[in-house]
Motif scaffolding. Structure first.
Motif, mmCIF file in Angstrom:
data_model
loop_
_atom_site.group_PDB
_atom_site.id
_atom_site.type_symbol
_atom_site.label_atom_id
_atom_site.label_comp_id
_atom_site.label_asym_id
_atom_site.label_seq_id
_atom_site.Cartn_x
_atom_site.Cartn_y
_atom_site.Cartn_z
ATOM 1 N N GLY A 1 33.043 34.932 43.268
ATOM 2 C CA GLY A 1 32.651 36.227 42.722
ATOM 3 C C GLY A 1 33.756 36.858 41.915
ATOM 4 N N THR A 2 33.688 38.195 41.771
ATOM 5 C CA THR A 2 34.662 38.916 40.948
ATOM 6 C C THR A 2 35.149 40.175 41.652
ATOM 7 O OG1 THR A 2 32.907 40.181 39.828
ATOM 8 C CG2 THR A 2 33.618 38.110 38.788
ATOM 9 N N ILE A 3 36.332 40.619 41.258
ATOM 10 C CA ILE A 3 36.867 41.922 41.660
ATOM 11 C C ILE A 3 37.243 42.650 40.382
ATOM 12 C CG2 ILE A 3 38.768 43.135 42.803
ATOM 13 C CD1 ILE A 3 38.824 40.908 44.878
ATOM 14 N N SER A 4 36.598 43.789 40.143
ATOM 15 C CA SER A 4 36.772 44.536 38.889
ATOM 16 C C SER A 4 36.564 43.621 37.688
ATOM 17 C CB SER A 4 38.160 45.199 38.843
ATOM 18 O OG SER A 4 38.242 46.216 39.808
ATOM 19 N N ASP A 5 35.488 42.821 37.754
ATOM 20 C CA ASP A 5 35.080 41.894 36.690
ATOM 21 C C ASP A 5 36.067 40.765 36.441
ATOM 22 O OD1 ASP A 5 32.691 43.268 36.191
ATOM 23 O OD2 ASP A 5 33.740 44.704 34.903
ATOM 24 N N LYS A 6 37.041 40.589 37.334
ATOM 25 C CA LYS A 6 37.997 39.495 37.223
ATOM 26 C C LYS A 6 37.643 38.418 38.247
ATOM 27 C CE LYS A 6 41.704 42.543 35.654
ATOM 28 N NZ LYS A 6 40.801 43.682 35.434
ATOM 29 N N GLU A 7 37.576 37.160 37.786
ATOM 30 C CA GLU A 7 37.147 36.071 38.667
ATOM 31 C C GLU A 7 38.094 35.893 39.852
ATOM 32 O OE1 GLU A 7 36.258 31.225 38.584
ATOM 33 O OE2 GLU A 7 37.095 32.249 36.818
ATOM 34 N N VAL A 8 37.500 35.753 41.026
ATOM 35 C CA VAL A 8 38.271 35.444 42.229
ATOM 36 C C VAL A 8 38.391 33.921 42.319
ATOM 37 C CG1 VAL A 8 38.347 35.588 44.740
ATOM 38 C CG2 VAL A 8 37.499 37.531 43.393
ATOM 39 N N LEU A 9 39.630 33.434 42.263
ATOM 40 C CA LEU A 9 39.865 31.991 42.223
ATOM 41 C C LEU A 9 39.790 31.349 43.601
ATOM 42 C CD1 LEU A 9 42.944 32.084 39.816
ATOM 43 C CD2 LEU A 9 40.532 31.749 39.210
ATOM 44 N N TYR A 10 40.217 32.086 44.600
ATOM 45 C CA TYR A 10 40.261 31.551 45.965
ATOM 46 C C TYR A 10 40.425 32.716 46.930
ATOM 47 C CZ TYR A 10 41.983 29.101 50.124
ATOM 48 O OH TYR A 10 42.131 28.641 51.398
ATOM 49 N N ILE B 1 30.079 39.535 44.944
ATOM 50 C CA ILE B 1 30.061 38.136 45.356
ATOM 51 C C ILE B 1 28.872 37.421 44.721
ATOM 52 C CG2 ILE B 1 31.191 38.655 47.554
ATOM 53 C CD1 ILE B 1 28.419 37.969 48.857
ATOM 54 N N ASP B 2 29.027 36.125 44.561
ATOM 55 C CA ASP B 2 27.945 35.265 44.079
ATOM 56 C C ASP B 2 27.022 35.019 45.262
ATOM 57 O OD1 ASP B 2 26.289 33.151 43.350
ATOM 58 O OD2 ASP B 2 27.853 32.056 42.297
ATOM 59 N N PHE B 3 25.938 35.811 45.351
ATOM 60 C CA PHE B 3 25.097 35.737 46.545
ATOM 61 C C PHE B 3 24.310 34.434 46.621
ATOM 62 C CE2 PHE B 3 21.269 36.530 49.085
ATOM 63 C CZ PHE B 3 21.892 36.842 50.281
ATOM 64 N N THR C 1 36.516 43.911 52.580
ATOM 65 C CA THR C 1 35.991 42.936 51.620
ATOM 66 C C THR C 1 34.702 42.294 52.112
ATOM 67 O OG1 THR C 1 36.529 40.988 50.286
ATOM 68 C CG2 THR C 1 37.308 40.982 52.558
ATOM 69 N N LEU C 2 33.862 41.921 51.130
ATOM 70 C CA LEU C 2 32.668 41.124 51.409
ATOM 71 C C LEU C 2 32.962 39.634 51.257
ATOM 72 C CD1 LEU C 2 29.538 42.798 49.737
ATOM 73 C CD2 LEU C 2 29.807 42.196 52.136
ATOM 74 N N PHE C 3 34.117 39.308 50.688
ATOM 75 C CA PHE C 3 34.448 37.910 50.427
ATOM 76 C C PHE C 3 34.799 37.173 51.721
ATOM 77 C CE2 PHE C 3 34.885 39.465 46.128
ATOM 78 C CZ PHE C 3 34.489 38.379 45.351
ATOM 79 N N PHE C 4 34.027 36.147 52.025
ATOM 80 C CA PHE C 4 34.341 35.306 53.171
ATOM 81 C C PHE C 4 35.440 34.332 52.751
ATOM 82 C CE2 PHE C 4 33.727 31.307 55.553
ATOM 83 C CZ PHE C 4 33.902 31.794 56.850
ATOM 84 N N PRO C 5 36.537 34.244 53.517
ATOM 85 C CA PRO C 5 37.637 33.343 53.148
ATOM 86 C C PRO C 5 37.349 31.912 53.602
ATOM 87 C CG PRO C 5 38.166 34.486 55.175
ATOM 88 C CD PRO C 5 36.831 35.026 54.729
ATOM 89 N N GLU C 6 38.083 30.961 53.060
ATOM 90 C CA GLU C 6 37.963 29.589 53.544
ATOM 91 C C GLU C 6 38.404 29.548 55.003
ATOM 92 O OE1 GLU C 6 39.488 25.032 52.589
ATOM 93 O OE2 GLU C 6 40.134 26.694 51.330
ATOM 94 N N GLU C 7 37.483 29.176 55.869
ATOM 95 C CA GLU C 7 37.776 29.239 57.297
ATOM 96 C C GLU C 7 36.709 28.465 58.068
ATOM 97 O OE1 GLU C 7 39.007 32.678 60.576
ATOM 98 O OE2 GLU C 7 37.801 33.235 58.830
ATOM 99 N N GLY C 8 37.110 27.843 59.144
ATOM 100 C CA GLY C 8 36.153 27.172 60.013
ATOM 101 C C GLY C 8 35.428 26.012 59.373
ATOM 102 N N GLY C 9 36.044 25.369 58.379
ATOM 103 C CA GLY C 9 35.422 24.235 57.711
ATOM 104 C C GLY C 9 34.520 24.599 56.550
ATOM 105 N N GLN C 10 34.433 25.895 56.222
ATOM 106 C CA GLN C 10 33.549 26.353 55.147
ATOM 107 C C GLN C 10 34.357 26.873 53.972
ATOM 108 O OE1 GLN C 10 30.156 28.756 56.300
ATOM 109 N NE2 GLN C 10 30.327 30.020 54.477
ATOM 110 N N ASN C 11 33.904 26.563 52.752
ATOM 111 C CA ASN C 11 34.560 27.073 51.550
ATOM 112 C C ASN C 11 34.430 28.586 51.447
ATOM 113 O OD1 ASN C 11 35.300 24.518 50.783
ATOM 114 N ND2 ASN C 11 33.761 24.305 49.183
ATOM 115 N N CYS C 12 35.324 29.198 50.696
ATOM 116 C CA CYS C 12 35.286 30.647 50.510
ATOM 117 C C CYS C 12 34.179 31.051 49.540
ATOM 118 C CB CYS C 12 36.632 31.148 50.002
ATOM 119 S SG CYS C 12 37.103 30.479 48.386
ATOM 120 N N ASP C 13 33.840 32.324 49.575
ATOM 121 C CA ASP C 13 32.863 32.877 48.642
ATOM 122 C C ASP C 13 33.409 32.853 47.215
ATOM 123 O OD1 ASP C 13 30.667 33.531 50.243
ATOM 124 O OD2 ASP C 13 31.588 35.416 50.898
#
Length: 377
Positions: free
Chosen positions: A50-59, A83-85, A36-48
């Motif tokens: 974007g979408t997976i197969s045009d479906k919104e990634v909520l978290y 991802i929302d670059f 995955t290119l999606f960075f998860p919520e980690e180290g004090g930073q919010n997650c990326d």
């Protein structure tokens, strides 16, 4: 373990992956991919975002090195992620700026970064030491000097991490990823960063405060700093127009207005005090006096009730507010708490006090309060 493409390609926006699992959960569907290119919520930073197969990634979260993507709908087989670059890049700018700040804080003052939060609306970092206003200005200047020097930023997994010197907020299990800013900082970090300090653009401390045994610094970098500047620039010019003052003399004009406002408040208070004295002087001696006012402060309310007590045999009450509710003071030569309890038994009342005086708030109209007390007294 999920392959972390964001470690290898932080500037990519599209990727393909295979769905390892897709399970129904409280958030919708918990999707695990092989990479995955999606960075998860980690180290004090919010997650990326974007979408997976045009479906919104909520978290996006991470547990035991497995990255979990949460979607409203299920996905299977091969999928394409996006991802929302723009969102990612703003995060990268600010996180890289924090590394410069924390590196300089450590090297110049020996202070450690003990907390970090990179949210959508607020960015903070905590340190175990305190800087003066002058030192904050100096370190802000030095951070921007590093940015303008266009230093290289590199993220990598070293083979000899145990022999390296690097900053780290907590003990890390497993492989250690290092983010190194040329000649400035070396820190363990899991997040994507920009390639060079010049991409950060600008660094600005917007607020600093004592926090626990050290301090908390609020700051902005890059696009967020620019947006903040535009907002404040617009506000300053608006205030300048309202005051008919040159932009760079606003503080002097505001100080002068505050002084004038303070003087007028004192004059108004003195006038109201004199009016209260005159009004009470003309009152006849009675068992009780009830007064309703729309706008006097607590000190004048206290003065009013003291003056009224000179003209009553038992009780005086001053209510300040409007028909939606009042704050009150009730004094008595017997026991004011009796009147407070009567009001509490009949209205929505908050308050307390002693035998000589009680105070609080009441949700009732003047007509209701007056009729009730006249009936009970």
């Amino acid at each position: 373990m999920t392959v972390k493409l964001y470690d290898l390609y932080p500037y990519d926006t599209f990727f393909q992956a295979e769905v390892i699992s897709c399970e129904k959960c409280e958030r919708g569907y918990d999707v695990v991919l092989d990479q995955t290119l999606f960075f998860p919520e980690e180290g004090g930073q919010n997650c990326d975002k974007g979408t997976i197969s045009d479906k919104e990634v909520l978290y996006v979260g991470i547990k035991d090195d497995v990255i979990h993507h949460y979607l409203k709908e299920a996905v299977q087989g091969k999928v394409e992620g996006k991802i929302d670059f723009h969102y990612r890049y703003v995060q990268m700018q600010n996180h890289s700026g924090e590394h410069i700040l924390s590196g300089l804080m450590f090297h110049l003052y020996g202070f450690h970064n003990v907390g970090f939060h990179l949210g959508d609306h607020e960015i903070t970092t905590d340190y175990d030491g305190y800087l003066t206003h002058e030192q904050l200005n100096e370190i802000e200047k030095k951070v921007n000097e590093v940015i303008m020097a266009n230093k290289k930023i590199t993220g990598y997994y070293p083979e000899n991490a145990e022999t390296m010197e690097y900053r780290c907020k907590k003990e890390i299990q497993g492989a250690i990823r290092i983010v190194e800013i040329e000649d400035v900082d070396c820190c363990a970090c899991c997040a994507p960063h920009v390639r060079s300090t010049a991409e950060i653009g600008v660094f600005k401390i917007v607020k600093a405060m004592k926090y626990k045994k050290g301090m908390r610094i609020y700051f902005l970098c890059g696009e967020k700093a620019y947006e903040d500047y535009c907002l404040k620039h617009e506000e300053v010019h608006h205030i300048s127009g309202l005051l008919s003052s040159p932009v760079y003399q606003i503080d002097h004009y505001v100080e002068r207005l505050l002084e004038e406002n303070s003087r007028l408040k004192q004059e108004i208070a003195a006038f109201k005090r004199q009016t209260i004295e005159q009004r009470c002087h003309t009152l006849a001696q009675k068992p009780y006096h009830l007064v309703f006012e729309s706008d006097i402060d607590r000190s004048l309310q206290q003065f009013y009730i003291n003056e009224l007590m000179k003209k009553c045999d038992d009780m005086a009450a001053v209510f300040v507010g409007d028909e939606t509710g009042y704050r009150f003071m009730i004094a008595s030569k017997n026991d004011a708490r009796c009147y407070l309890q009567l009001l509490k038994d009949h209205f929505v009342v908050k308050g307390g006090g002693k035998a000589d005086m009680v105070q609080g708030t009441i949700a009732a109209s003047q007509k209701e309060i007056t009729a009730f007390l006249q009936q009970e007294i």
